[in-house]
Design an enzyme around this catalytic site. Structure first.
Site, short mmCIF file in Angstrom:
data_model
loop_
_atom_site.label_atom_id
_atom_site.label_comp_id
_atom_site.label_asym_id
_atom_site.label_seq_id
_atom_site.Cartn_x
_atom_site.Cartn_y
_atom_site.Cartn_z
CD GLU A 171 -29.90 -42.59 -67.03
OE1 GLU A 171 -29.05 -41.72 -66.74
OE2 GLU A 171 -31.11 -42.33 -67.10
CE LYS A 185 -39.23 -32.00 -85.30
NZ LYS A 185 -39.49 -33.40 -85.31
CB THR A 211 -31.91 -40.10 -63.05
OG1 THR A 211 -33.29 -40.24 -62.68
CG2 THR A 211 -31.49 -41.31 -63.83
CD1 TRP A 225 -36.28 -30.89 -83.53
CD2 TRP A 225 -34.51 -32.21 -83.87
NE1 TRP A 225 -36.66 -32.18 -83.26
CE2 TRP A 225 -35.60 -33.01 -83.47
CE3 TRP A 225 -33.30 -32.84 -84.13
CZ2 TRP A 225 -35.51 -34.38 -83.34
CZ3 TRP A 225 -33.20 -34.20 -84.00
CH2 TRP A 225 -34.30 -34.97 -83.60
P1 ADP Z 1 -30.72 -35.86 -64.88
O1 ADP Z 1 -30.96 -36.66 -66.11
O2 ADP Z 1 -31.76 -36.05 -63.88
O3 ADP Z 1 -30.37 -34.40 -65.11
P2 ADP Z 1 -28.01 -36.72 -64.95
O4 ADP Z 1 -27.01 -36.14 -64.04
O5 ADP Z 1 -27.94 -38.15 -65.23
O6 ADP Z 1 -29.38 -36.41 -64.29
O7 ADP Z 1 -27.98 -35.86 -66.28
C1 ADP Z 1 -27.52 -36.32 -67.51
C2 ADP Z 1 -27.80 -35.31 -68.58
O8 ADP Z 1 -27.07 -34.09 -68.34
C3 ADP Z 1 -27.35 -35.72 -69.95
O9 ADP Z 1 -28.29 -36.57 -70.54
C4 ADP Z 1 -27.25 -34.39 -70.67
O10 ADP Z 1 -28.50 -33.92 -71.11
C5 ADP Z 1 -26.77 -33.46 -69.59
N1 ADP Z 1 -25.32 -33.24 -69.70
C6 ADP Z 1 -24.34 -33.82 -68.99
N2 ADP Z 1 -23.13 -33.35 -69.37
C7 ADP Z 1 -23.34 -32.47 -70.36
C8 ADP Z 1 -22.49 -31.64 -71.18
N3 ADP Z 1 -21.16 -31.61 -71.04
N4 ADP Z 1 -23.09 -30.87 -72.10
C9 ADP Z 1 -24.42 -30.87 -72.27
N5 ADP Z 1 -25.27 -31.61 -71.53
C10 ADP Z 1 -24.74 -32.40 -70.59
#
Ligand code: ADP
Length: 562
Positions: free
Chosen positions: A347, A458, A199, A463
């Site tokens: 994930e 919050k 990640t 929220w």
């Molecule tokens: P990291 O968690 O380290 O940033 P990831 O690339 O796995 O790495 O990121 C996943 C996260 O990115 C998601 O859990 C979400 O919060 C955000 N994300 C991905 N695509 C979108 C989207 N289209 N809109 C909003 N958030 C997004």
């Protein structure tokens, strides 16, 4: 009734990446793969691009040669082979060669700070590393700190570079040339590991996710469907999203499976370079994070303004990684490019949902606009639900927020070398992944990501969606980038503050932004209005271009006292 169980009569053909390679060899040998690669003899900070062209048949042959060379270096089934590379044909060869021989492709994020990068390579336990010559300076510290690393293959660069770096460092081309083009792959089980990706650490230390052959193939199939990525043999695809970032969202796999023409941009990710590349190679589809496409939109608009518009064949762009501002979707619409939003995470391999409209709703309609700004329904074979604190599903009203849970054949339930089960929620005897995202879900099944749990505001126990307010602020013509973050508040616990970067040459005051939001009060409750506006020259970004809200809070002294 039901006492006699009959066995099915289907073959037990495993879903492995070898099927993808063999299909490419048999059917798409003539299909082209084009890469812009940095000229190895240009030592400037920004070497000029060279165009490399070859065909699927070459990629497949060289992949077998690479597998053979890796086997000669001692790589065995289950061993990790890491890459530190940008997007290009050699990286694609590793995508095929490593998993097909039964080893695990560990794609490492080249933009991470060296300590994190070394931590990830060591933790992944790679035996061999394939690295772009551009990052050759990292080879000595990596060899010194990663005891499992037995060999490093340098991709590209001036002659003699590898030999000058010690006896464990070899030239990639020489290794490929030494390999057997008829290397025979083993029969693998579909449950075997094929890839490892960490990640990007936006909200904590990086954690490893291990993909299997089965998960990768099923993801590639689902991603290619018309209402997902709509990937066909007639397409020319440009994945700008890095191949080190969740397998470039699976585009190389789906593209190879479909037989699409593939285009890679290496380090040339600025708007003007992408526009030139798209024009010259007649690109029909691209994938990347919002910032990349903002750069492209700038370049396209500038060229129109100058009276020399680019002649593009581009039909659509898949955008994800962070929330896609409605303003960007509309800007791309005006340029004749359909923006499609996707949501996912490391994930989830990564595609979890895609925002394509249901029948009967026009792209240009108001409802269509609202829905496209959401993250869409889960893609086939992924299930999603939004739950409250007690684990009960929230109403599908598009308003009530809760935690987004997902499950499916390409969703992780554990991390590499970790026993933690914190990320898993059990409902009705099934495991669901808690994504850490806060979302609502509407009657169309469209997910709307409102925040990350850790970025959530919050106020008075309720929220506030920072993403929602950010999107409204991004609608203002003077805003280049916006982040809404929590600030400690004596009475309410937390209150929102807006941190704004203005476009160069633009001027606007706090009052202008307050009024801009007040004019849109029909879309959100008044108590979501930010209490403060902070103007900054730039926002801190993670290695994959996401705003680091934690860093922002720390930088502007907005963390709670104590
Ligand atoms: P990291 O968690 O380290 O940033 P990831 O690339 O796995 O790495 O990121 C996943 C996260 O990115 C998601 O859990 C979400 O919060 C955000 N994300 C991905 N695509 C979108 C989207 N289209 N809109 C909003 N958030 C997004």
């Amino acid at each position: 009734m039901g006492e006699i169980m009959i066995g099915n009569t289907m073959m037990d053909a495993p879903l492995t990446l070898l099927a993808l390679l063999e299909r490419a060899e048999e059917l798409f040998g003539d299909q082209e793969i084009i890469s812009w690669i940095p000229d190895p003899n240009d030592r400037s900070d920004r070497p000029r691009p060279l165009v490399h062209r070859y065909r699927y048949a070459d990629a497949c042959r060289r992949s077998r040669q690479l597998s053979s060379a890796l086997a000669n270096l001692g790589v065995q089934r289950g061993d990790r082979v890491a890459t530190l590379a940008t997007n290009h044909y050699r990286h694609l060869e590793a995508y095929l060669a490593v998993p097909c021989m039964g080893a695990v492709l560990h794609t490492v994020n080249v933009r991470l700070p060296p300590e994190q990068l070394i931590y990830i390579v060591r933790h992944g336990g790679a035996e061999v590393l394939l690295i772009d010559h551009l990052f050759a300076r990292l080879i000595p510290p990596l060899l010194a700190n990663c005891p499992a690393l037995r060999a490093v293959l340098v991709m590209g660069g001036p002659q003699g570079l590898a030999a000058s770096l010690g006896d464990k460092v070899f030239d990639y081309e020489a290794q490929v040339a030494s390999g057997d083009p008829y290397f025979v792959y083993p029969q693998l089980a579909e449950s075997e590991a094929s890839g490892l990706c960490y990640t990007s650490g936006t909200t904590g230390m990086p954690k490893g996710v291990v993909y299997s052959h089965r998960s990768t193939i099923l993801h590639a199939l689902s991603a290619a469907l018309p209402d997902t990525g709509n990937i066909s043999r007639h397409d020319t695809l440009l994945p700008v999203v890095p191949m080190f970032h969740v397998n470039a969202w699976g585009v190389p796999h789906s593209g190879l499976l479909a037989g699409s023409r593939l285009v890679f941009a290496s380090i040339y990710n600025d708007g003007a370079s992408l526009a030139r590349l798209m024009e010259s190679e007649r690109v029909t589809g691209g994938t990347g994070v919002p910032t990349i496409w903002m750069g492209l939109a700038d370049a396209l608009e500038e060229a129109i303004g100058a009276g020399h518009p680019y002649q593009l064949q581009l039909k659509s762009l898949l955008i994800g990684g962070s929330a896609v501002p409605e303003a960007l979707i509309q800007r791309l619409d005006r340029l004749g490019i359909q923006a499609i939003q996707g949501w996912g995470m490391t994930e989830t391999s990564p595609i979890g949902s895609i925002s394509r409209l249901p029948p009967g709703i026009d792209l240009g309609s108001e409802l269509g606009g609202h829905l496209r700004a959401k993250q869409g329904p889960p893609v086939p074979l992924i299930q999603a639900r939004v739950v409250d604190a007690s684990g009960a599903d929230v109403p599908r009203d598009g308003v009530t927020m809760g935690r987004l849970l997902v499950r499916g054949p390409w969703v992780a339930e554990r991390y590499y070398l970790s026993d933690s089960t914190d990320q898993v929620v059990q409902i009705g005897g099934q495991n669901w992944l808690d994504t850490g995202d806060i979302a609502s879900i509407d009657g169309y099944g469209f997910i709307d990501i409102r925040d990350r749990a850790k970025d959530m505001i919050k106020s008075g126990g309720e929220w506030i969606s920072s993403v929602f307010i950010e999107n409204l602020l991004m609608d203002h013509p003077a805003v280049a980038e916006a982040a809404v973050i929590a600030t400690p508040d004596h009475k309410w616990g937390e209150r929102p503050a807006a941190v704004l970067v203005l476009r160069s040459g633009a001027a606007a005051s706090e009052e202008d932004f307050r009024q801009h939001l007040m004019d849109r009060l029909d879309r959100f409750p008044k108590w979501w209005l930010p209490d403060r506006y902070i103007f900054v020259p730039e926002l801190p970004h993670s290695s994959v271009g996401k705003v680091l809200k934690r860093a922002l809070r720390e930088r502007y002294g907005l963390t709670p006292p104590g």
